[in-house]
Design a protein around this motif. Structure first.
Motif, mmCIF file in Angstrom:
data_model
loop_
_atom_site.group_PDB
_atom_site.id
_atom_site.type_symbol
_atom_site.label_atom_id
_atom_site.label_comp_id
_atom_site.label_asym_id
_atom_site.label_seq_id
_atom_site.Cartn_x
_atom_site.Cartn_y
_atom_site.Cartn_z
ATOM 1 N N HIS A 190 0.728 -0.994 0.245
ATOM 2 C CA HIS A 190 0.143 -0.095 -0.136
ATOM 3 C C HIS A 190 0.913 1.200 -0.026
ATOM 4 O O HIS A 190 1.304 1.687 1.026
ATOM 5 C CB HIS A 190 -0.769 -0.041 1.242
ATOM 6 C CG HIS A 190 -1.989 1.037 1.376
ATOM 7 N ND1 HIS A 190 -3.298 0.997 2.010
ATOM 8 C CD2 HIS A 190 -2.087 2.143 0.391
ATOM 9 C CE1 HIS A 190 -3.987 1.952 1.679
ATOM 10 N NE2 HIS A 190 -3.325 2.566 0.785
ATOM 11 N N HIS B 81 -4.352 6.569 -5.567
ATOM 12 C CA HIS B 81 -5.993 6.778 -5.385
ATOM 13 C C HIS B 81 -6.622 6.979 -6.742
ATOM 14 O O HIS B 81 -6.248 7.701 -7.568
ATOM 15 C CB HIS B 81 -6.302 8.226 -4.807
ATOM 16 C CG HIS B 81 -5.847 7.815 -3.165
ATOM 17 N ND1 HIS B 81 -6.613 7.365 -2.088
ATOM 18 C CD2 HIS B 81 -4.956 8.351 -2.625
ATOM 19 C CE1 HIS B 81 -6.053 7.560 -1.006
ATOM 20 N NE2 HIS B 81 -4.977 8.209 -1.202
ATOM 21 N N GLU C 196 -6.005 1.967 -5.439
ATOM 22 C CA GLU C 196 -6.750 2.114 -4.268
ATOM 23 C C GLU C 196 -8.300 3.033 -4.749
ATOM 24 O O GLU C 196 -8.151 4.159 -5.124
ATOM 25 C CB GLU C 196 -6.063 3.039 -3.229
ATOM 26 C CG GLU C 196 -6.995 2.932 -1.998
ATOM 27 C CD GLU C 196 -6.412 3.698 -0.597
ATOM 28 O OE1 GLU C 196 -5.140 4.362 -0.645
ATOM 29 O OE2 GLU C 196 -6.760 3.347 0.316
ATOM 30 N N ASP D 61 0.852 2.568 3.473
ATOM 31 C CA ASP D 61 -0.080 3.651 2.760
ATOM 32 C C ASP D 61 1.005 5.034 3.005
ATOM 33 O O ASP D 61 0.576 5.903 3.293
ATOM 34 C CB ASP D 61 -0.992 3.901 3.827
ATOM 35 C CG ASP D 61 -2.278 4.632 3.126
ATOM 36 O OD1 ASP D 61 -2.215 4.999 1.858
ATOM 37 O OD2 ASP D 61 -3.334 4.794 3.916
ATOM 38 N N HIS E 292 2.843 8.121 1.937
ATOM 39 C CA HIS E 292 2.317 9.332 1.254
ATOM 40 C C HIS E 292 3.679 10.243 1.182
ATOM 41 O O HIS E 292 3.885 10.861 0.204
ATOM 42 C CB HIS E 292 1.088 10.026 1.741
ATOM 43 C CG HIS E 292 -0.186 9.519 1.378
ATOM 44 N ND1 HIS E 292 -0.785 8.363 2.102
ATOM 45 C CD2 HIS E 292 -1.042 9.604 0.252
ATOM 46 C CE1 HIS E 292 -1.966 8.113 1.642
ATOM 47 N NE2 HIS E 292 -2.185 9.062 0.625
HETATM 48 ZN ZN LIG Z 1 -3.724 4.613 0.617
#
Ligand SMILES: [Zn+2]
Ligand SMILES: [Zn+2]
Length: 297
Positions: free
Chosen positions: A8, A40, A66, A255, A257
């Motif tokens: 992710h 995304h 995602e 996740d 970023h």
């Molecule tokens: Zn994410």
């Protein structure tokens, strides 16, 4: 702890700070050897990430996405692995999801303008920064202009579900996203199952995980994020039990970023690292898909 797998990760193809190749290099430097790029509603970064991964030799890049989907009062994110970016239908669906968010933001600003509230689309975009525009950004614009005292008042008075500037947008349910991923030959995984976006107005989101998993399993869900950046052992244990109950593989990731400040875990840095059997399970599903596609070709 360092994990060999991270399923992710975000790049500049959505709201991450690193380009796909920079992200690949960073993940590699932290010991990641199997990674999924999951931007995304976009697979735009996959080609670049693939090329960057190939330069490392012993790094496997899993193409992913995602998808943001809607539930009453919240948002559920569904990860799709092994989808083919060149699939025309996939790209049409992702474009619709991206457009839906932008179109709705524009519609809300237009309604506010008609009501004499001078917020602009540029202002809202500036507040959103790299993120896709959502109602909280419009609310902040109303606060900045002094029309309301806080975000909550903006929702109550103008942009909440019953507000005069509310605009519906095209919605996809989590089950539709899972079914779509499966139909297009991908592997579907429920993202961060302790966080369903909450409600945009900040109220608690009463979501029944059991009910959600029952529906998603029926739609073809293969796995769920159990190992997720800072999930403590007790959360991992609880989610692992839920995954077992529904016959789902326990997957996960950071996740990452690169936008959450100095304490944001780097790719592969998880409180509880992904077990080897989870990594192997996803790779095996990838091999099955490759073999199936080779047969068809
Ligand atoms: Zn994410
Ligand atoms: Zn998410």
């Amino acid at each position: 702890m360092a994990s060999r797998g991270d399923f992710h990760l975000h790049s500049t193809a959505s709201d991450g700070i690193l380009s796909p190749s920079e992200l690949v290099d960073l993940a590699y430097s932290h010991g990641v050897r199997v990674m999924a790029l999951t931007d995304h509603d976009s697979t735009e970064g996959v080609a670049e990430a693939r090329a960057a991964a190939a330069r490392h030799g012993d790094l496997t890049l899993i193409p992913g996405v995602e998808m943001g989907t809607d539930i009453p009062g919240g948002e559920v994110h569904v990860l799709g692995y092994y989808l083919e970016p060149e699939n025309v239908e996939l790209q049409a669906i992702l474009a619709r999801l991206r457009e839906g968010r932008r179109g709705r933001g524009l519609g809300i600003v237009e309604k506010l303008n008609e009501m004499g509230l001078a917020v602009t689309w540029e202002q809202v975009q500036r507040i959103a920064g790299d993120a896709s525009v959502g109602r909280p950004h419009v609310a902040q614009a109303l606060v900045d202009k002094g029309y309301v005292a806080d975000i909550k008042e903006a929702f109550d008075k103008y942009i909440g579900r019953n507000g005069p500037a509310y605009v519906e947008r095209e919605k996809m349910t989590p089950a539709e996203a899972v079914a779509t991923i499966v139909r297009l030959g991908g592997v579907a995984c429920l993202a961060h199952p302790t966080d369903f976006g909450g409600r945009e107005d900040g109220a608690a989101n009463p979501l029944d995980l059991d009910a959600l998993l029952t529906g998603l399993k029926a739609a073809g869900l293969a796995g769920m994020e159990v190992y997720y950046k800072e999930y403590p052992p007790e959360t991992v244990e609880r989610l692992r039990a839920a995954a077992r109950k529904y016959g789902l593989v326990a997957w996960g990731g950071t996740d990452y970023h690169g936008i959450h400040g100095p304490n944001e875990p780097f790719p592969g840095q998880m409180h509880s690292p992904l077990p080897e059997e989870s990594i192997e399970a996803l790779l095996e599903l990838g091999r099955e898909r490759e073999a199936g596609r080779a047969r068809k070709a």
